[in-house]
Design a protein around this motif. Structure first.
Motif, PDB file in Angstrom:
ATOM      1  N   ALA A  82     -14.681  19.311 -20.761  1.00 31.05           N
ATOM      2  CA  ALA A  82     -14.186  18.855 -19.249  1.00 31.05           C
ATOM      3  C   ALA A  82     -13.772  17.473 -19.862  1.00 31.05           C
ATOM      4  N   LYS A  83     -12.496  16.844 -19.243  1.00 23.38           N
ATOM      5  CA  LYS A  83     -12.252  15.342 -19.184  1.00 23.38           C
ATOM      6  C   LYS A  83     -12.117  14.583 -17.643  1.00 23.38           C
ATOM      7  N   PRO A  84     -13.198  14.828 -17.697  1.00 24.47           N
ATOM      8  CA  PRO A  84     -13.695  14.116 -15.512  1.00 24.47           C
ATOM      9  C   PRO A  84     -12.894  12.664 -15.710  1.00 24.47           C
ATOM     10  N   GLN A  85     -11.606  12.912 -14.839  1.00 27.69           N
ATOM     11  CA  GLN A  85     -10.991  11.507 -14.144  1.00 27.69           C
ATOM     12  C   GLN A  85     -12.059  10.855 -13.551  1.00 27.69           C
ATOM     13  N   SER A  86     -13.442  10.405 -13.178  1.00 30.99           N
ATOM     14  CA  SER A  86     -14.012   8.899 -13.108  1.00 30.99           C
ATOM     15  C   SER A  86     -15.707  10.015 -13.245  1.00 30.99           C
ATOM     16  N   ASN A  87     -16.039   8.781 -13.428  1.00 29.55           N
ATOM     17  CA  ASN A  87     -17.978   8.671 -13.852  1.00 29.55           C
ATOM     18  C   ASN A  87     -18.886   9.682 -12.585  1.00 29.55           C
ATOM     19  N   ARG A  88     -18.137   9.460 -11.190  1.00 29.25           N
ATOM     20  CA  ARG A  88     -18.891   9.660 -10.059  1.00 29.25           C
ATOM     21  C   ARG A  88     -18.580  11.143  -9.366  1.00 29.25           C
ATOM     22  N   LEU A  89     -17.705  11.758  -9.944  1.00 24.51           N
ATOM     23  CA  LEU A  89     -17.011  12.939 -10.089  1.00 24.51           C
ATOM     24  C   LEU A  89     -17.084  13.550 -11.666  1.00 24.51           C
ATOM     25  N   PRO A  90     -17.792  14.345 -12.343  1.00 25.63           N
ATOM     26  CA  PRO A  90     -17.723  14.463 -14.073  1.00 25.63           C
ATOM     27  C   PRO A  90     -17.521  16.344 -14.038  1.00 25.63           C
ATOM     28  N   LEU A  91     -15.701  15.919 -13.257  1.00 20.89           N
ATOM     29  CA  LEU A  91     -15.322  17.412 -13.367  1.00 20.89           C
ATOM     30  C   LEU A  91     -13.807  17.323 -13.503  1.00 20.89           C
ATOM     31  N   GLU A  92     -13.723  17.873 -14.544  1.00 16.54           N
ATOM     32  CA  GLU A  92     -12.067  17.774 -14.397  1.00 16.54           C
ATOM     33  C   GLU A  92     -10.973  18.977 -13.692  1.00 16.54           C
ATOM     34  N   VAL A  93     -10.413  17.953 -13.284  1.00 11.46           N
ATOM     35  CA  VAL A  93      -9.974  18.826 -11.588  1.00 11.46           C
ATOM     36  C   VAL A  93      -8.402  19.070 -12.037  1.00 11.46           C
ATOM     37  N   ASP A  94      -7.681  19.910 -11.980  1.00 11.02           N
ATOM     38  CA  ASP A  94      -6.291  21.019 -11.760  1.00 11.02           C
ATOM     39  C   ASP A  94      -5.919  20.698 -11.075  1.00 11.02           C
ATOM     40  N   ALA A  95      -4.927  19.516 -10.554  1.00 11.82           N
ATOM     41  CA  ALA A  95      -4.402  19.414  -9.498  1.00 11.82           C
ATOM     42  C   ALA A  95      -3.024  20.370  -9.182  1.00 11.82           C
ATOM     43  N   GLY A  96      -2.247  21.051 -10.522  1.00 15.66           N
ATOM     44  CA  GLY A  96      -1.317  21.737 -10.738  1.00 15.66           C
ATOM     45  C   GLY A  96      -2.239  23.273 -10.188  1.00 15.66           C
ATOM     46  N   GLY A  97      -3.572  23.587 -10.127  1.00 17.15           N
ATOM     47  CA  GLY A  97      -4.307  24.845  -9.812  1.00 17.15           C
ATOM     48  C   GLY A  97      -4.249  25.031  -8.586  1.00 17.15           C
ATOM     49  N   THR A  98      -5.099  23.688  -8.175  1.00  9.96           N
ATOM     50  CA  THR A  98      -5.411  23.556  -7.013  1.00  9.96           C
ATOM     51  C   THR A  98      -4.575  23.753  -5.936  1.00  9.96           C
ATOM     52  N   LEU A  99      -3.483  23.110  -6.282  1.00  9.02           N
ATOM     53  CA  LEU A  99      -2.058  23.349  -5.175  1.00  9.02           C
ATOM     54  C   LEU A  99      -1.866  24.456  -5.110  1.00  9.02           C
ATOM     55  N   ARG A 100      -2.076  25.355  -6.438  1.00  6.86           N
ATOM     56  CA  ARG A 100      -1.328  27.195  -6.234  1.00  6.86           C
ATOM     57  C   ARG A 100      -2.056  27.702  -5.953  1.00  6.86           C
ATOM     58  N   ALA A 101      -3.471  27.878  -6.026  1.00 10.95           N
ATOM     59  CA  ALA A 101      -4.455  28.204  -5.132  1.00 10.95           C
ATOM     60  C   ALA A 101      -4.423  28.256  -3.531  1.00 10.95           C
ATOM     61  N   ALA A 102      -4.388  27.269  -3.242  1.00  9.70           N
ATOM     62  CA  ALA A 102      -4.288  26.746  -1.487  1.00  9.70           C
ATOM     63  C   ALA A 102      -2.917  26.965  -1.132  1.00  9.70           C
ATOM     64  N   VAL A 103      -1.265  27.369  -1.950  1.00  8.76           N
ATOM     65  CA  VAL A 103      -0.260  27.469  -1.683  1.00  8.76           C
ATOM     66  C   VAL A 103      -0.308  29.773  -1.630  1.00  8.76           C
ATOM     67  N   ALA A 104      -1.228  29.648  -2.858  1.00 14.45           N
ATOM     68  CA  ALA A 104      -1.165  31.369  -2.615  1.00 14.45           C
ATOM     69  C   ALA A 104      -2.085  32.337  -1.665  1.00 14.45           C
ATOM     70  N   ALA A 105      -2.571  31.934  -0.888  1.00 12.33           N
ATOM     71  CA  ALA A 105      -4.180  32.125  -0.224  1.00 12.33           C
ATOM     72  C   ALA A 105      -4.218  31.543   0.641  1.00 12.33           C
ATOM     73  N   PRO A 106      -2.893  30.758   1.970  1.00 14.89           N
ATOM     74  CA  PRO A 106      -3.745  29.509   3.016  1.00 14.89           C
ATOM     75  C   PRO A 106      -4.165  30.424   4.218  1.00 14.89           C
ATOM     76  N   LEU A 107      -3.991  31.300   4.385  1.00 14.73           N
ATOM     77  CA  LEU A 107      -4.290  32.083   5.473  1.00 14.73           C
ATOM     78  C   LEU A 107      -6.370  31.967   4.853  1.00 14.73           C
ATOM     79  N   ARG A 108      -6.164  32.735   4.321  1.00 14.77           N
ATOM     80  CA  ARG A 108      -7.958  32.042   3.350  1.00 14.77           C
ATOM     81  C   ARG A 108      -8.685  31.206   3.493  1.00 14.77           C
ATOM     82  N   PHE A 109      -7.668  30.198   3.490  1.00 19.30           N
ATOM     83  CA  PHE A 109      -8.661  28.664   3.204  1.00 19.30           C
ATOM     84  C   PHE A 109      -8.265  28.137   4.305  1.00 19.30           C
ATOM     85  N   PHE A 110      -7.471  28.801   5.437  1.00 14.53           N
ATOM     86  CA  PHE A 110      -7.805  28.144   7.312  1.00 14.53           C
ATOM     87  C   PHE A 110      -8.194  29.057   7.868  1.00 14.53           C
ATOM     88  N   ASN A 111      -8.869  30.277   7.637  1.00 14.92           N
ATOM     89  CA  ASN A 111      -9.440  31.447   8.297  1.00 14.92           C
ATOM     90  C   ASN A 111     -10.991  30.720   7.796  1.00 14.92           C
TER      91      ASN A 111
END
Length: 111
Positions: A82-111
């Motif tokens: 992983a290549k973390p974006q900051s020391n506070r969050l030791p996690l590499e976030v895939d912004a594109g993947g996060t957006l795709r996941a939220a768009v692919a199943a919006p009902l599951r996100f909001f229910n």
């Protein structure tokens, strides 16, 4: 920090948290953790956030990587590769993947 001996993990299991099935699979030094929805990932992240720095250090020491997926779409990586974006969050976030996941199943996100 000294590096421990590198590991390979073999796993194929389903963990259920609050009725949500979380698939965990690995046959190498990369562990795939697949949440069924953004909502399920967010619920686990809220309760386990304080453990992330310790998990990240352990994974790096063991030369392991965890790829977090939502319904098969990679949204983040923690550990050795992983290549973390900051020391506070030791996690590499895939912004594109996060957006795709939220768009692919919006009902599951909001229910």
């Amino acid at each position: 920090m000294s590096r421990a001996r590198a590991l390979d993990v073999t796993a194929d299991l389903t963990l259920t948290i609050d009725g949500e099935p979380i698939a965990i699979e690995s046959y190498t030094d990369t562990v795939l953790v697949d949440f069924p929805s953004v909502r399920a990932l967010a619920a686990v992240a809220r309760t386990e956030r304080q453990r992330l720095p310790s998990l990240e250090r352990t994974l790096r020491r063991m030369d392991l990587t965890v790829v977090v997926l939502v319904d098969g779409v990679a949204v983040g990586t923690v550990g050795a590769r992983a290549k973390p974006q900051s020391n506070r969050l030791p996690l590499e976030v895939d912004a594109g993947g996060t957006l795709r996941a939220a768009v692919a199943a919006p009902l599951r996100f909001f229910n």
